[in-house]
Enzyme design. Structure first.
Site, PDB file in Angstrom:
ATOM      1  CD  GLN A 214      -6.068  22.183   0.918  1.00 13.58           C
ATOM      2  OE1 GLN A 214      -5.743  22.754   1.890  1.00 13.58           O
ATOM      3  NE2 GLN A 214      -5.518  20.763   0.733  1.00 13.58           N
ATOM      4  NE  ARG A 364       4.793  20.858   0.701  1.00 11.93           N
ATOM      5  CZ  ARG A 364       5.433  21.941   0.146  1.00 11.93           C
ATOM      6  NH1 ARG A 364       5.433  23.134   0.682  1.00 11.93           N
ATOM      7  NH2 ARG A 364       5.886  21.866  -1.183  1.00 11.93           N
ATOM      8  CB  CYS A 365       1.875  15.388   6.196  1.00 14.56           C
ATOM      9  SG  CYS A 365       0.690  15.263   7.593  1.00 14.56           S
ATOM     10  CD  GLU A 734       0.558  15.888   1.590  1.00 14.82           C
ATOM     11  OE1 GLU A 734      -0.350  16.684   1.556  1.00 14.82           O
ATOM     12  OE2 GLU A 734       0.231  14.540   1.453  1.00 14.82           O
TER      13      GLU A 734
END
Ligand code: FES
Ligand code: FES
Lengths: 780, 158
Positions: A214, A364-365, A734
């Protein structure tokens, strides 16, 4: 010619064309002639001494080219690698394994099957040691220190706020509530696992590393730092992040497999591919959460919160390989004051080593924001229960009010903008809150179990202002480079990296909005460190707040130059020109106009004397603050008294992410996020047995939501733009993962509150609920 | 062992190990990389292809078992450059994010719509429940399948 649509349009995604035809280019799709495969021997013990490793049989296996052990890496100083948190992590152990499924040796062979045969043939003799698995126990003075290179199992202690003032308030307040809340270890489990292809060119001394990352630029720098002593410098390293099959935070860290494939390519002179299988992915890759929280709130008897205290023991596994900004070992847990207005707060976190895989990464945060939100949103409900107040009323009583923004929180953040009462009001009206409470009362009288849960969360995303945020010293700006070709078409390159978020479309929409160039005329590229400007990558919902902002600012730089060229072409003064999407015209004479395409052509063919040719700009955007998206979620559940099964009957999500670029993509992100929020609330947990063996190494044990468990989400918005972002956006990828778990947990506890239940730790599985029903005498 | 497998109308022959999984034959021997692998326990459906029209998880079949059979993969959905209704549906309804589950999802849906051309939402949800998606939360996938059902019905009626 296609039209420039810009913001607020559900432009269909440009990237779909290849994915729909099976023409995506994911890591496993990349191959080269003569490529070798790497597979990994993993530890069957959570803690053990390695007595010996015998490669003989493996080396005699057909197709096997080499076997690499920790001892082989020592002379090159590659047995250890630095982590993003300034710890170090084993690439391969030399004498001690630290967790179950840890990498122990690598086998390189001519095919994936031959490599697997080789792995089966490597003989490792272990002497099992007692693993330390419980982080509370790890902190006890007589527990052995598990890391030979450390003095303590406590990695660090972090705290924020005023402990004395908070303790004083807790001692003297009308009402105090306290609760232990555990947020278990979970795994992002993106559908694509991790992998890489390392391609070493011994003539040029050049490495191309295709990898599932990423953050390709940061990885290039880390690789240069790790291998610089071997002569591999940053200009000789090219990291390419191809199409990514979901990231969610799991593809930020550097895993040993990447380093091993690189070493193997150098060793063999051939390109080497490493693709982990799902079991390896679930058992050895970095995990998320694992926070043992003790929360306390003080309040007046009328329900005004006066102080908050949070103490956390954070299980980071054997190496601190989290991916937090350097100054924030506990991430942004200090957002735990949430959406509420009180000025006494204290939070402390102890990071602890245990014999488990490393991590503390996101799921996902944004950095540890889900943990903070779950803690405060649960505690507010615990308080409401104690005060016998409706949890919606209690929230309304304590919200930071719209006129208080920018709001300085007790832990030091400056919230940029918000309107919490409006979001909650909207959610209540969509779901019909009052009628549901009435229904609940009637159902309760009949013995039926129905619950309503609220979560009014505030996120903190978009890191970050570089004075505060860096990773290994690299400031957390992000970038965009935009070039307009002579025919008015565009190439835009960015420092971020999409993993499904739709960047190729949304960045094109920003350019369409700013320059009036149709989305169809814009090509967007990310992920190649040789071509894209330096950036920190995509995680923590930072792409729109940082690279999105950089895109707008770069467009504005281009527009400044375009104005000069237009003035020259129209023989007008620059300040006599006005901009209307896609063209400059002379004030009062709209016919005298030059389109951005005409201006672009002139920039290469007919530009003013003394002006540089071309039309392009780069921007490295350093946000002045973070952004604070928020939302109000309400969940209704019914509990089956016969089985303990929780069924989500309805779930209303009102989100506010500021300005919306593409409504369809935003809703897609929220629906996906809600599902990944429901997952740890009801289904997912990584479980170890008493020996530290991971029991949840497949999708038959680690339960991802399917289409059947997933409810039909009801989504709506309020729009409160960020005042400091160039076009008011806040980031949305998110929010839902952060906001959903407490809404669900609160709903289940609410269904059982009249029985004296104050907390149930997630995941709230049927056996857990069944045990409570049984204990309370209401099971059927 | 020698196998010949027809994939999307084209014959692929190769000498393979008996243990070679069909999904690896498709991806590596036939070089059609649209079919993905997401697990090792037949749980995720990313590898779904049609074997003689029946959806199969190609990670759970040996290439030799597919000898002489006809297979459709994602690369075979579009005809003459025109997207199939299911592909159109995924595009219009934003049924994909990272795209990794998408080929398997679409092939499962194609086979399902053939059996049940007018499904309810509930039926669609059950039909795709053997295919995991981590990104989308399924809402838009369900709508994509509905879209395809409508398109196919229109094409049939008129
Ligand atoms: S790869 Fe998961 S079911 Fe085939
Ligand atoms: S779109 Fe990413 S897994 Fe489905």
């Amino acid at each position: 010619m296609a039209e420039a649509l810009g913001f607020g349009h559900s432009v269909k995604r440009k990237e779909d064309a290849r994915f729909l035809r099976g023409r995506g280019n994911y890591i496993e799709d990349i191959k080269f002639p003569g490529m070798l495969w790497l597979d990994i021997v993993r530890s069957p013990f959570a803690h053990a001494k390695i007595k010996s490793i015998n490669k003989e049989k493996a080396l005699a296996t057909p197709g096997v080219a080499a076997v690499i052990t920790g001892a082989d890496l020592v002379p090159y100083k590659l047995a250890w690698m630095p982590t993003l948190m300034s710890d170090q992590q084993m690439v391969l152990p030399v004498d001690t394994v630290m967790y179950y499924a840890q990498e122990v040796a690598a086998v390189i062979a001519t095919s994936r099957y031959a490599a697997a045969d080789g792995v089966a043939a490597v003989d490792v003799d272990y002497e099992p040691l007692t693993p330390v698995l419980n982080p509370h126990k790890a902190l006890e003075p007589d527990t052995p220190v598990i890391r030979a290179d450390k003095q303590s199992n406590r990695i660090w202690h972090w705290e924020v706020g005023n402990r004395a003032a908070v303790d004083d308030e807790l001692a003297n307040a009308d009402v105090v509530v306290a609760e232990d809340i555990y947020i278990p270890r979970i795994h992002v489990a993106s559908m694509e696992t991790c992998g890489c292809v390392a391609k070493w060119d011994s003539v040029e001394g050049h490495l191309t590393l295709y990898m599932t990352t990423q953050a390709p630029h940061a990885i290039r720098t880390v690789v240069a730092l790790v291998t610089g002593h071997l002569g591999l410098m940053e200009h000789k390293i090219r990291v390419i992040s191809p199409d990514i099959g979901g990231g969610f935070g799991g593809k930020v860290p550097v895993y040993p497999g990447y380093v091993l494939a690189t070493a193997a390519s150098v060793l063999t002179g051939a390109p080497v591919k490493w693709i982990e299988d799902r079991t390896e992915n679930l058992q050895a890759d970095s995990f998320a959460r694992d926070y043992h929280i003790h929360g306390e709130l003080a309040a007046t008897k009328e329900g005004k919160i006066t102080a908050m205290k949070m103490g956390v023991v954070a299980d980071h596994g054997a190496f601190d390989s989290a991916a937090n900004p350097s100054k924030f070992p506990a991430g942004l847990f200090s957002i735990a004051t949430g959406s509420y207005d009180f000025q006494k707060a204290f939070a402390e976190v102890d990071g602890v080593y245990t014999n488990k895989p490393p991590g503390g990464i996101a799921y996902r945060c944004s950095f540890r924001v889900t943990e903070a939100v779950h803690a405060i949103e649960r505690m507010v409900d615990v308080l409401a229960q104690k005060l016998e107040m409706d949890p919606a009323d209690l929230r309304e009583k304590n919200f930071i009010q719209p006129e208080q923004f920018p709001y300085k929180s007790a832990t030091g953040w400056e919230y940029d903008s918000g309107n919490y009462p409006a979001a909650l009001e909207k959610a209540k009206s969509i779901i019909g809150y009052d009628a549901l409470r009435q229904e609940q009362k009637e159902k309760r009288a009949k013995g039926e179990l129905m619950g309503i849960g609220i979560s009014t969360f505030t996120e903190i995303v978009g890191a970050g202002p570089s004075h505060t945020f860096d990773i290994l010293g690299i400031k957390m700006f992000d970038s965009a480079e935009i070039r307009i070709h002579p025919t008015g078409k565009v190439i835009a390159r960015l420092g971020t990296k999409s993993q499904g978020q739709g960047h190729e479309t949304t960045y094109a929409q920003i350019i369409a909005e700013e320059l009036g160039i149709p989305e169809d005329d814009v090509a967007v590229e990310e992920g190649d460190t040789d071509t894209a400007p330096y950036g920190l990558g995509t995680y923590a919902s930072r792409s729109t707040p940082t690279s999105g902002a950089a895109t707008a600012v770069a467009c504005r730089k281009i527009k400044d130059k375009a104005r000069k060229i237009a003035a020259y072409l129209l023989e007008a003064r620059e300040d006599d020109l006005e901009w209307e999407k896609g063209k400059f015209f002379v004030k009062g004479a709209p016919d005298r106009a030059k389109t951005i395409q005409e201006i672009a052509f002139a920039a290469y063919t007919n530009h003013p004397q003394g002006m540089e040719a071309g039309l392009e700009a780069v921007d490295y955007y350093d946000p002045p603050n973070l952004t604070f998206p928020f939302g109000a979620y309400i969940c209704v559940v019914d509990i089956d008294r016969g089985t303990g099964q929780v069924k989500i009957r309805r779930f209303v999500a009102v989100d506010d992410c500021g300005t919306i670029i593409n409504p369809q993509i935003v809703d897609g992100q929220i629906a996906g996020g809600l599902t990944m929020g429901m997952a740890p609330a009801l289904l997912e947990e990584i479980v170890y047995d008493e020996n530290g063996v991971n029991l949840t190494g497949s999708f038959s044990d680690y339960l991802l939501p399917t289409s059947v468990e997933t409810p039909k989400w009801e989504m709506d918005k309020t729009v409160t733009p960020s005042p400091h972002h160039p076009f008011g956006a806040k980031g949305v990828g998110e929010s839902a993962t952060v906001g959903a778990p407490p809404a669900i947990a609160n709903a289940v506890v609410d269904a059982l509150a009249h029985l004296g239940v104050t907390n149930i730790d997630i995941p709230i599985t049927p056996p857990k609920v069944w045990a409570i029903l049984k204990e309370k005498g209401v099971a059927l | 062992m020698n196998v010949t497998i027809n994939i999307n109308g084209k014959e692929y022959s190769d000498d393979v190990e008996p243990r070679l999984l069909l999904v690896h034959f498709i991806r590596e021997n036939a070089n059609l990389t649209g079919t993905h692998v997401g697990c090792d326990t037949t749980s995720c459906g990313a590898c779904t292809v049609l074997v003689d029209g029946v959806p199969m998880k190609s990670c759970t079949m040996f290439a030799v078992q597919a000898n002489g059979k006809s297979i459709t993969t994602v690369e075979g959905l579009a005809q003459n450059g025109k997207l199939a209704p299911i592909q159109e549906g995924f595009h219009e309804k934003h049924g994909l994010q990272c795209g990794f589950c998408t080929p398997g999802m679409m092939l499962t849906s194609v086979a399902f719509l053939k059996k049940n051309p007018h499904p309810s939402e509930e039926e669609i949800r059950w039909a795709i429940s053997g295919n995991l998606c981590r990104c989308t939360g399924y809402v838009n996938i369900v709508e994509a399948v509905q879209y395809a059902a409508e398109k196919m019905a229109e094409a049939q009626n008129g």
